[in-house]
Write a protein that holds these residues in place. Structure first.
Motif, PDB file in Angstrom:
ATOM      1  N   ASN B 111       0.858  -1.298  -0.080  1.00 30.31           N
ATOM      2  CA  ASN B 111       0.101   0.033   0.167  1.00 30.31           C
ATOM      3  C   ASN B 111       0.966   1.373  -0.176  1.00 30.31           C
ATOM      4  O   ASN B 111       0.631   2.107  -0.511  1.00 30.31           O
ATOM      5  N   GLU B 115       0.737   4.166  -2.876  1.00 29.32           N
ATOM      6  CA  GLU B 115       0.631   5.725  -2.285  1.00 29.32           C
ATOM      7  C   GLU B 115       1.672   6.568  -2.971  1.00 29.32           C
ATOM      8  O   GLU B 115       1.109   7.576  -3.435  1.00 29.32           O
ATOM      9  N   ARG B 147      -1.764  -2.191   5.085  1.00 26.85           N
ATOM     10  CA  ARG B 147      -3.006  -2.032   4.860  1.00 26.85           C
ATOM     11  C   ARG B 147      -3.301  -2.387   3.371  1.00 26.85           C
ATOM     12  O   ARG B 147      -2.552  -2.641   2.670  1.00 26.85           O
ATOM     13  N   SER B 148      -4.490  -2.863   3.199  1.00 23.92           N
ATOM     14  CA  SER B 148      -4.952  -3.247   2.049  1.00 23.92           C
ATOM     15  C   SER B 148      -4.824  -2.168   1.040  1.00 23.92           C
ATOM     16  O   SER B 148      -5.197  -1.185   1.246  1.00 23.92           O
ATOM     17  N   PRO B 149      -4.089  -2.645  -0.343  1.00 22.53           N
ATOM     18  CA  PRO B 149      -3.932  -1.319  -1.185  1.00 22.53           C
ATOM     19  C   PRO B 149      -5.067  -0.953  -2.156  1.00 22.53           C
ATOM     20  O   PRO B 149      -5.168  -0.155  -2.896  1.00 22.53           O
ATOM     21  N   THR B 152      -6.347   2.687  -2.193  1.00 16.05           N
ATOM     22  CA  THR B 152      -5.205   3.375  -3.181  1.00 16.05           C
ATOM     23  C   THR B 152      -5.174   3.119  -4.430  1.00 16.05           C
ATOM     24  O   THR B 152      -5.194   3.848  -5.394  1.00 16.05           O
TER      25      THR B 152
END
Lengths: 287, 253
Positions: B111, B115, B147-149, B152
């Protein structure tokens, strides 16, 4: 009475793609005359592949090397001729100053170009024999006095693609050639063109707008022999109502017109006659 | 962990580095003319996992392909088959420039990497609103550890130029000797388990030209296929990278 021997009035025009300088034009062309003073001519066009390297130079090398006998050679003999051309092509020279990626690309992929070689030989009977050999999508278009036409090696505007066959500066032991033979008479017009112009011309013919092609040829023929000589070709890229629009690419066109005497005025008469005929046909269709 | 490679085996991290180096080299070669490199592409390469962070391979997040030409770290010689003068294949050696070295394994902060990509491409799109949209290619050997991407990635896919939305393609490398799952559509994805389903949802549908390139390479492609490969072996990895970027290179011509 048809004259026994025809003269061939030939002229060429070439423009780079929009936004490019003349020296960036990767098309090459040549009109050759017989060394022995005969009436025959050689028409040659080549289109250097943009994605390759030194392609402009390779296209020029090919047209400079082309000979009228090439269309008559069998595949093996013609490949041997091209090998001879390859052996003499060394754009890197002995210099080691080229960036590594330039050397990499040239050694891995070589230079690449389409090639169309057309030989026209007037006969004693008032006809000219046309022999052609091609690799890729440079086209010959024979427009007959009776309004019919023949195209080589492509006969439909939709048949042009983005990956034509190419003559490479690297070995090509299996290179295949397209071949063509035709007869040209007084009143006919022979064109040789790279793909952008050829595609536009074929589209005009397909859509029954061949008068646009004759208007172009007359405009080119009548243009002053200066920097603006090829301006009518540039104008084809502009959208104009329902007229076919030429793709933005380097564009080269050679016109070859048989005449009873070696005079441009005779050649112009042929173009005018074709234009008048095409306009009459258009008027009849619109009635 | 090693991937099968014709002539031997290679570790996953080396396979990923090879695929990226080969892509950069092929792209550079396509842009090269006799008078220099045409700046047709801007490229960013990021590694993630080392020290738990995201690092650019180059000194800036994005470089022109012309600038990348001058940043080769070293050159590797590799055998290849080339046609000889008589047409018979012979073994020659090719040189592969190396920009990216295989990085040590670490956490998969996927993630964070996406980002970073979102920041970079958002700014790029603001400067190039009429260009072909960016393509983000993610190569990983595992699931994310941060965290889950997905959110994003969705934000990336909502960025667009006049030519369409940004594209995200994902390739999961595996040492397992099982056929890879390549460019699946919705029908095939219905049976995917958790990790595979995550990767599938994070992948954009292939545009028409890419669908044709994939089909031309022999992949059975559905019209709704996505740019996603799971359990990729070396061949699938190379094809994945080539298919995902080929359409951009075609348009430059």
């Amino acid at each position: 009475m048809t004259p026994s021997v025809l003269h061939l009035v030939c002229q060429a025009w070439s423009v780079p793609k929009a936004g490019s300088a003349p020296e960036e034009n990767e098309d090459a062309f040549r009109i050759g005359r017989s060394d022995d003073g005969g009436a025959g001519v050689l028409l040659c066009v080549a289109d250097g592949a943009t994605e390759a390297i030194y392609s402009r130079r390779w296209a020029r090398t090919l047209v400079a090397a082309a000979e009228p006998r090439w269309p008559e050679l069998d595949d093996g003999a013609l490949r041997a001729e091209l090998d001879r051309v390859r052996a003499g092509f060394s754009p890197l020279g002995e210099s080691m100053e080229h960036p590594w990626y330039v050397r990499d690309k040239f050694l891995a992929q070589g230079s690449q170009s389409t090639l169309l070689v057309v030989g026209v030989e007037p006969g004693a009977d008032g006809r000219s024999t046309v022999r052609a050999v091609a690799v890729g999508d440079g086209c010959a278009l024979l427009l007959k006095a009776d309004g019919t036409w023949r195209g080589f090696p492509i006969e439909a505007s939709g048949a042009f693609g983005s990956s034509p066959d190419l003559v490479r500066s690297l070995p090509q032991p299996d290179l295949a050639f397209a071949r063509w033979r035709a007869e040209m008479e007084l009143g006919d017009v022979l064109l040789a063109a790279t793909d952008a112009v050829a595609g536009w011309a074929l589209e005009c013919v397909e859509r029954g707008r061949v008068e646009l092609l004759w208007e172009l040829l007359l405009a080119l023929f009548d243009a002053p022999a200066d920097a603006c000589a090829s301006q009518p070709l540039v104008a084809l890229r502009q959208a104009c109502g329902s007229r076919p629009r030429m793709r933005n690419d380097d564009a080269t066109l050679i016109g070859c017109i048989p005449t009873p005497a070696d005079e441009r005025i005779e050649a112009r008469r042929t173009l005018v006659k074709h234009l008048e005929g095409s306009r009459k046909s258009l008027d009849r269709r619109e009635e | 962990m090693r991937l099968r490679l014709a002539g031997g085996e290679v570790r996953k991290k080396h396979a990923a580095a090879y695929a990226v180096n080969r892509l950069l080299h092929n792209t550079l070669v396509r842009c090269t003319k006799e008078d220099g490199v045409r700046p047709y592409f801007d490229v960013g390469v990021f590694g993630y996992g080392l020290d738990g962070g995201v690092q650019s391979v180059f000194e800036r997040d994005l470089l022109s392909i012309a600038e990348i030409a001058d940043r080769v770290k070293r050159v590797e010689k590799r055998p290849r088959q080339v046609p000889g003068k008589d047409g018979e294949m012979m073994t020659d050696s090719s040189q592969l420039p190396i920009w990216l070295e295989a990085l040590a394994d670490g956490k998969t902060v996927m993630n964070a990497a996406f980002e970073r990509a979102l920041l970079v491409l958002s700014e790029w799109i603001s400067r190039h609103p009429d260009c072909f949209p960016p393509v983000v290619i993610n190569i990983t050997d595992g699931g994310f550890t941060d965290r889950s991407p997905l959110r994003t990635v969705t934000a990336i896919q909502q960025q667009s130029t006049d030519d369409g939305p940004a594209l995200v393609f994902n390739c999961h490398l595996s040492e397992k000797i099982v056929p890879p799952v390549t460019f699946p559509g919705d029908c095939q994805a219905a049976d995917f388990q958790k990790r595979m389903r995550q990767g599938y949802r994070m992948s954009s549908r292939l545009p028409a030209l890419m669908l044709r390139h994939a089909a031309a390479k022999g992949y059975a492609i559905e019209p709704d296929a996505r740019g996603y490969v799971f359990n990729a072996d070396f061949v699938a990895l190379i094809d994945f990278v080539e298919i995902g970027t080929r359409v951009i290179q075609d348009r430059m011509e």
